[in-house]
Design an enzyme around this catalytic site. Structure first.
Site, PDB file in Angstrom:
ATOM      1  N   CYS A 102       0.829  -1.212   0.000  1.00 16.65           N
ATOM      2  CA  CYS A 102       0.000   0.000   0.000  1.00 16.65           C
ATOM      3  C   CYS A 102       0.861   1.258   0.000  1.00 16.65           C
ATOM      4  O   CYS A 102       1.648   1.493   0.915  1.00 16.65           O
ATOM      5  CB  CYS A 102      -0.915  -0.002   1.225  1.00 16.65           C
ATOM      6  SG  CYS A 102      -1.941   1.474   1.393  1.00 16.65           S
ATOM      7  N   HIS A 154       4.827   5.565   1.402  1.00 16.31           N
ATOM      8  CA  HIS A 154       4.546   4.135   1.526  1.00 16.31           C
ATOM      9  C   HIS A 154       4.005   3.876   2.925  1.00 16.31           C
ATOM     10  O   HIS A 154       4.621   4.255   3.922  1.00 16.31           O
ATOM     11  CB  HIS A 154       5.811   3.317   1.282  1.00 16.31           C
ATOM     12  CG  HIS A 154       5.543   1.895   0.896  1.00 16.31           C
ATOM     13  ND1 HIS A 154       4.838   1.029   1.698  1.00 16.31           N
ATOM     14  CD2 HIS A 154       5.889   1.182  -0.218  1.00 16.31           C
ATOM     15  CE1 HIS A 154       4.753  -0.150   1.100  1.00 16.31           C
ATOM     16  NE2 HIS A 154       5.375  -0.081  -0.072  1.00 16.31           N
ATOM     17  N   HIS A 155       2.855   3.201   2.977  1.00 19.79           N
ATOM     18  CA  HIS A 155       2.193   2.966   4.267  1.00 19.79           C
ATOM     19  C   HIS A 155       3.009   2.040   5.171  1.00 19.79           C
ATOM     20  O   HIS A 155       2.820   2.019   6.396  1.00 19.79           O
ATOM     21  CB  HIS A 155       0.805   2.370   4.023  1.00 19.79           C
ATOM     22  CG  HIS A 155      -0.179   2.639   5.110  1.00 19.79           C
ATOM     23  ND1 HIS A 155       0.187   3.098   6.371  1.00 19.79           N
ATOM     24  CD2 HIS A 155      -1.545   2.529   5.146  1.00 19.79           C
ATOM     25  CE1 HIS A 155      -0.888   3.248   7.110  1.00 19.79           C
ATOM     26  NE2 HIS A 155      -1.957   2.907   6.408  1.00 19.79           N
ATOM     27  N   ALA A 156       3.943   1.284   4.596  1.00 21.04           N
ATOM     28  CA  ALA A 156       4.773   0.388   5.403  1.00 21.04           C
ATOM     29  C   ALA A 156       5.635   1.147   6.401  1.00 21.04           C
ATOM     30  O   ALA A 156       5.987   0.619   7.457  1.00 21.04           O
ATOM     31  CB  ALA A 156       5.656  -0.471   4.501  1.00 21.04           C
ATOM     32  N   VAL A 157       5.974   2.397   6.068  1.00 23.23           N
ATOM     33  CA  VAL A 157       6.851   3.178   6.947  1.00 23.23           C
ATOM     34  C   VAL A 157       6.227   4.495   7.397  1.00 23.23           C
ATOM     35  O   VAL A 157       6.754   5.152   8.294  1.00 23.23           O
ATOM     36  CB  VAL A 157       8.212   3.461   6.263  1.00 23.23           C
ATOM     37  CG1 VAL A 157       8.963   2.168   6.012  1.00 23.23           C
ATOM     38  CG2 VAL A 157       8.036   4.233   4.961  1.00 23.23           C
TER      39      VAL A 157
END
Length: 212
Positions: A26, A185-188
């Site tokens: 995502c 980036h939703h990961a970070v």
């Protein structure tokens, strides 16, 4: 440049990273209206001023410096450098330049002007060669304002570094407003982090005393 590798097993974002990087990849973007009245009133050049301000906030928070390096390792750069586009009127193409960060705007502006003068007529896509790996991308679309802007990167789900896009300024209620799209980036980077970025950017623009 220092790249500190992340030990995922002890990282407090491990489960969020795994979810948004692998399980449900995502990225997302948010477009905001930045009040740049102070920049104009101070007589600052808009593009380098925004590059400077954005870089200041990017380098303040680790979520905007988290990346996967050229060796495929997850980690955090100690500093990020703005890479920005310039437009060529004769060919209607653009080139990317980059300028190292400085703690004060006057020094950054001098380096920016040196880079644009030296490499500005190079019509290759990479106008200034040998860009370091710890860059983040900024561009401006000064021909139109916008309320939303989104980048669709086919292979972008492993790209963690933020991307910034600015548009044409408008005047509203005695203020000068700049649209700014931020892709992350939703990961970070969660909604909290991107909102903190926007609030701190606006505050920095308002309160910074610049000697020209």
């Amino acid at each position: 440049m220092v790249f500190e590798k992340i030990d995922k097993n002890s990282w407090n974002r491990k489960e969020y990273f795994d979810h948004y990087f692998a399980s449900v990849p995502c990225t997302y973007s948010m477009t905001v209206k930045v009040d740049i009245t102070q920049i104009k009133e101070k007589g600052m050049k808009l593009y380098p001023a925004m590059l400077y301000y954005i870089a200041m906030i990017v380098n303040r928070h680790s979520e905007f410096r988290t990346a996967i390096n050229q060796d495929g390792e997850l980690g955090i750069y100690d500093e990020m450098i703005p890479s920005y586009t310039i437009f060529h009127n004769d060919t209607e193409t653009f080139s990317s330049l980059w300028t190292e960060c400085k703690s004060d705007f006057k020094s950054f502006l001098a380096d920016y002007e040196s880079d644009t003068q030296r490499y500005g007529n190079n019509h290759r896509m990479e106008g200034k060669p040998n860009a370091p790996e710890n860059i983040f991308n900024v561009s401006m679309i000064p021909w139109s304002t916008f309320d939303g802007f989104n980048l669709n990167l086919q292979k972008g789900y492993d790209y963690l570094i933020p991307i910034f896009t600015m548009g044409k300024i408008i005047k509203k209620d005695n203020k000068i407003i700049l649209p700014l799209a931020i892709q992350v980036h939703h990961a970070v980077c969660d909604g909290f982090h991107i909102c903190r970025f926007v609030n701190e950017l606006q505050e920095l623009i308002i309160v910074t005393q610049v000697c020209l």
